[in-house]
Motif scaffolding. Structure first.
Motif, PDB file in Angstrom:
ATOM      1  N   ILE A 190       4.067   5.633  -5.606  1.00 20.92           N
ATOM      2  CA  ILE A 190       4.185   5.658  -7.069  1.00 20.92           C
ATOM      3  C   ILE A 190       3.109   6.542  -7.676  1.00 20.92           C
ATOM      4  O   ILE A 190       3.378   7.359  -8.560  1.00 20.92           O
ATOM      5  CB  ILE A 190       4.124   4.223  -7.632  1.00 20.92           C
ATOM      6  CG1 ILE A 190       5.377   3.462  -7.215  1.00 20.92           C
ATOM      7  CG2 ILE A 190       3.974   4.231  -9.140  1.00 20.92           C
ATOM      8  CD1 ILE A 190       5.323   1.976  -7.491  1.00 20.92           C
ATOM      9  N   VAL A 191       1.865   6.399  -7.192  1.00 22.60           N
ATOM     10  CA  VAL A 191       0.768   7.225  -7.703  1.00 22.60           C
ATOM     11  C   VAL A 191       1.042   8.700  -7.417  1.00 22.60           C
ATOM     12  O   VAL A 191       0.841   9.566  -8.276  1.00 22.60           O
ATOM     13  CB  VAL A 191      -0.577   6.778  -7.093  1.00 22.60           C
ATOM     14  CG1 VAL A 191      -1.679   7.774  -7.399  1.00 22.60           C
ATOM     15  CG2 VAL A 191      -0.949   5.405  -7.607  1.00 22.60           C
ATOM     16  N   GLY A 192       1.516   8.996  -6.219  1.00 24.86           N
ATOM     17  CA  GLY A 192       1.833  10.381  -5.871  1.00 24.86           C
ATOM     18  C   GLY A 192       2.964  10.939  -6.713  1.00 24.86           C
ATOM     19  O   GLY A 192       2.917  12.091  -7.140  1.00 24.86           O
ATOM     20  N   GLY A 193       3.948  10.120  -6.971  1.00 25.03           N
ATOM     21  CA  GLY A 193       5.054  10.571  -7.810  1.00 25.03           C
ATOM     22  C   GLY A 193       4.619  10.844  -9.233  1.00 25.03           C
ATOM     23  O   GLY A 193       5.020  11.843  -9.838  1.00 25.03           O
ATOM     24  N   LEU A 194       3.775   9.980  -9.768  1.00 21.37           N
ATOM     25  CA  LEU A 194       3.275  10.193 -11.121  1.00 21.37           C
ATOM     26  C   LEU A 194       2.360  11.418 -11.190  1.00 21.37           C
ATOM     27  O   LEU A 194       2.396  12.179 -12.162  1.00 21.37           O
ATOM     28  CB  LEU A 194       2.523   8.946 -11.616  1.00 21.37           C
ATOM     29  CG  LEU A 194       3.402   7.724 -11.891  1.00 21.37           C
ATOM     30  CD1 LEU A 194       2.529   6.528 -12.221  1.00 21.37           C
ATOM     31  CD2 LEU A 194       4.376   8.002 -13.018  1.00 21.37           C
ATOM     32  N   ALA A 195       1.547  11.610 -10.159  1.00 19.98           N
ATOM     33  CA  ALA A 195       0.665  12.788 -10.132  1.00 19.98           C
ATOM     34  C   ALA A 195       1.493  14.060 -10.062  1.00 19.98           C
ATOM     35  O   ALA A 195       1.215  15.039 -10.771  1.00 19.98           O
ATOM     36  CB  ALA A 195      -0.282  12.695  -8.956  1.00 19.98           C
ATOM     37  N   GLY A 196       2.509  14.063  -9.223  1.00 19.05           N
ATOM     38  CA  GLY A 196       3.360  15.246  -9.119  1.00 19.05           C
ATOM     39  C   GLY A 196       4.114  15.514 -10.403  1.00 19.05           C
ATOM     40  O   GLY A 196       4.285  16.666 -10.813  1.00 19.05           O
ATOM     41  N   PRO A 255       0.815  -1.228   0.000  1.00 20.44           N
ATOM     42  CA  PRO A 255       0.000   0.000   0.000  1.00 20.44           C
ATOM     43  C   PRO A 255       0.846   1.275   0.000  1.00 20.44           C
ATOM     44  O   PRO A 255       0.532   2.228  -0.708  1.00 20.44           O
ATOM     45  CB  PRO A 255      -0.815  -0.109   1.286  1.00 20.44           C
ATOM     46  CG  PRO A 255      -0.821  -1.549   1.625  1.00 20.44           C
ATOM     47  CD  PRO A 255       0.484  -2.088   1.119  1.00 20.44           C
ATOM     48  N   VAL A 256       1.914   1.268   0.752  1.00 23.56           N
ATOM     49  CA  VAL A 256       2.781   2.448   0.819  1.00 23.56           C
ATOM     50  C   VAL A 256       3.455   2.685  -0.528  1.00 23.56           C
ATOM     51  O   VAL A 256       3.512   3.813  -1.018  1.00 23.56           O
ATOM     52  CB  VAL A 256       3.831   2.270   1.940  1.00 23.56           C
ATOM     53  CG1 VAL A 256       4.817   3.421   1.939  1.00 23.56           C
ATOM     54  CG2 VAL A 256       3.159   2.135   3.286  1.00 23.56           C
ATOM     55  N   LEU A 257       3.963   1.608  -1.132  1.00 26.37           N
ATOM     56  CA  LEU A 257       4.627   1.750  -2.422  1.00 26.37           C
ATOM     57  C   LEU A 257       3.644   2.183  -3.502  1.00 26.37           C
ATOM     58  O   LEU A 257       3.992   2.992  -4.366  1.00 26.37           O
ATOM     59  CB  LEU A 257       5.286   0.427  -2.819  1.00 26.37           C
ATOM     60  CG  LEU A 257       6.493   0.004  -1.986  1.00 26.37           C
ATOM     61  CD1 LEU A 257       6.958  -1.381  -2.400  1.00 26.37           C
ATOM     62  CD2 LEU A 257       7.625   1.000  -2.135  1.00 26.37           C
ATOM     63  N   THR A 258       2.421   1.664  -3.450  1.00 24.14           N
ATOM     64  CA  THR A 258       1.418   2.044  -4.445  1.00 24.14           C
ATOM     65  C   THR A 258       1.127   3.527  -4.369  1.00 24.14           C
ATOM     66  O   THR A 258       1.116   4.230  -5.389  1.00 24.14           O
ATOM     67  CB  THR A 258       0.126   1.238  -4.231  1.00 24.14           C
ATOM     68  OG1 THR A 258       0.437  -0.154  -4.331  1.00 24.14           O
ATOM     69  CG2 THR A 258      -0.924   1.595  -5.263  1.00 24.14           C
ATOM     70  N   TRP A 259       0.882   4.029  -3.164  1.00 23.28           N
ATOM     71  CA  TRP A 259       0.577   5.457  -3.014  1.00 23.28           C
ATOM     72  C   TRP A 259       1.791   6.323  -3.333  1.00 23.28           C
ATOM     73  O   TRP A 259       1.647   7.427  -3.861  1.00 23.28           O
ATOM     74  CB  TRP A 259       0.059   5.766  -1.617  1.00 23.28           C
ATOM     75  CG  TRP A 259      -1.370   5.349  -1.483  1.00 23.28           C
ATOM     76  CD1 TRP A 259      -1.853   4.332  -0.734  1.00 23.28           C
ATOM     77  CD2 TRP A 259      -2.499   5.933  -2.160  1.00 23.28           C
ATOM     78  NE1 TRP A 259      -3.212   4.241  -0.901  1.00 23.28           N
ATOM     79  CE2 TRP A 259      -3.632   5.207  -1.765  1.00 23.28           C
ATOM     80  CE3 TRP A 259      -2.641   6.976  -3.068  1.00 23.28           C
ATOM     81  CZ2 TRP A 259      -4.904   5.505  -2.237  1.00 23.28           C
ATOM     82  CZ3 TRP A 259      -3.911   7.267  -3.533  1.00 23.28           C
ATOM     83  CH2 TRP A 259      -5.016   6.541  -3.123  1.00 23.28           C
TER      84      TRP A 259
END
Length: 58
Positions: A45-51, A39-43
């Motif tokens: 990665i998603v946060g990094g892509l969003a940023g 869960p931590v890695l998923t968020w």
């Protein structure tokens, strides 16, 4: 023909270190360790892509 790995020039640890099972075992251990943090890695990665996309880099 003589085997090139015979004699003192070929240490025993080198054969074990270059065995194909060593990297497979390392990848399996890494996958099991990463599964605990999915869960931590998923968020992350998603946060990094969003940023990345919001920064105008895309």
């Amino acid at each position: 023909m003589a085997d090139a790995r015979t004699g003192a020039a070929w240490p025993v640890w080198r054969g074990r270190l270059t065995d194909p099972a060593v990297p497979v075992l390392a990848l399996v251990c890494g996958a099991v360790a990463a599964a605990w943090y999915t869960p931590v890695l998923t968020w992350a990665i998603v946060g990094g892509l969003a940023g990345y996309s919001l920064s105008g880099s895309v």
